[in-house]
Design a protein around this motif. Sequence first.
Motif, short mmCIF file in Angstrom:
data_model
loop_
_atom_site.label_atom_id
_atom_site.label_comp_id
_atom_site.label_asym_id
_atom_site.label_seq_id
_atom_site.Cartn_x
_atom_site.Cartn_y
_atom_site.Cartn_z
N LEU A 1 -75.65 -69.97 62.67
CA LEU A 1 -75.80 -71.42 62.71
C LEU A 1 -74.60 -72.17 62.14
N ARG B 1 -72.80 -74.62 64.52
CA ARG B 1 -73.67 -75.75 64.84
C ARG B 1 -73.77 -76.71 63.66
N ARG C 1 -70.57 -78.73 63.53
CA ARG C 1 -70.54 -79.77 64.56
C ARG C 1 -71.52 -80.89 64.26
N ALA C 2 -72.71 -80.54 63.80
CA ALA C 2 -73.72 -81.55 63.51
C ALA C 2 -73.28 -82.49 62.40
#
Length: 401
Positions: A391, A394, A397-398
Amino acid sequence: MISSGQTPGFDLSELSLALLAGSLVLVVAVAAVRLANRAGLPTLLLYLAIGLALGQEGLGIPFDSDQAAQVLGYCALVLILVEGGLTTSWSSIRASVVPALALSTVGVLVSVAVVAVALHEILHTDWQISLLIGAILASTDAAAVFSVLRVVPLPRRLSGMLEAESGFNDAPVVLLVTALSLQLADPAEAEPWWQIGLLAIAELTGGALIGLAIGWLGGKLMRQLASGTSGLFSLGVVGIGVLAYAAASTAHTSGFIACYLAALVLGNMHLPHRQSVTGFAEALGWLSQIGLFVMLGLLARPSGFVDEVPRAILAGLVLLLVARPLSVIVSLTPFGLPWREQAFLSWAGLRGAVPVVLATVPITNNVPGVEWVFDLVFMLVVIFTLVQAPLMPRVARALRV
């Protein structure tokens, strides 16, 4: 000399088998790097799996010495820290050194306290055992972090902070785990906490000074001894890093901080044969990681894992969702770090081989009734690396870091 009637303990046929097994493991481990990178997983999981497959509950290779595992583990950690120092650019971490030091000291203490309170209050574990487990789990792992972050572009401040933290925090954690283990092994000889704290500060300071001095003097010496033989020069540079560990440990100071700082100084002195030194250090670092993780897999006993899964999940959730974020907030808020970067640093605190090696310390110090701690730490590292690592891109990026 061995007479004709004597039977040697290790003959040429056994050497051939050992080399066959070792070289096959090395080739498989090198091939596994590509697979791990594609899957977004730290290679440590694959190396641990190789060790488990080869161990007594797998193919049956016997290895059950916690003492040997601790000694070999420390040797591997020294080489990994030396490689980390030699390949770290001072310009990339200079702005992050003070925050990283805060994470490696204040952050460690916060993490230990939070995990200990949770284990004591929820699982009713003895206070001293709870503190010991909290200390064992407090150190982040450079190999685990950067095997994932290679594919995640980060601002230099963040990558430098993670790199510096992983280089600095082994030393105080090792001192803390050793002190707690000695107290549990012989409560009658236990020293007051304030005295232990002062001793830890003295050992860290002494180790840092020895490491900086040996690194600087060693760099000056290597410049005078520089020759056309880049391989020999590289061997000497790495040897100076190991010398810093040995000298600091002999002086009863922190060898881990000494070898990292000595290597950091050497790596930024613009010595000759820079590419050869870096390549040789990286090869030694990879070899140390492979050997360390495979060895820990050999030492583990999967049959004991099942009973520790609930405690491992609880301790891991506390570490991931409470202890690490709180340690980041307490340590880094004074430096004005944005909340997005603090959130990412909270998630990026991967654990790896260091906690598993440290789980052998109370056993080798004859602390009664702590054999289960190794299984708990091993399971926690595996489970939460499987959760955190995939993760990581991700999360980056989040949070738009």
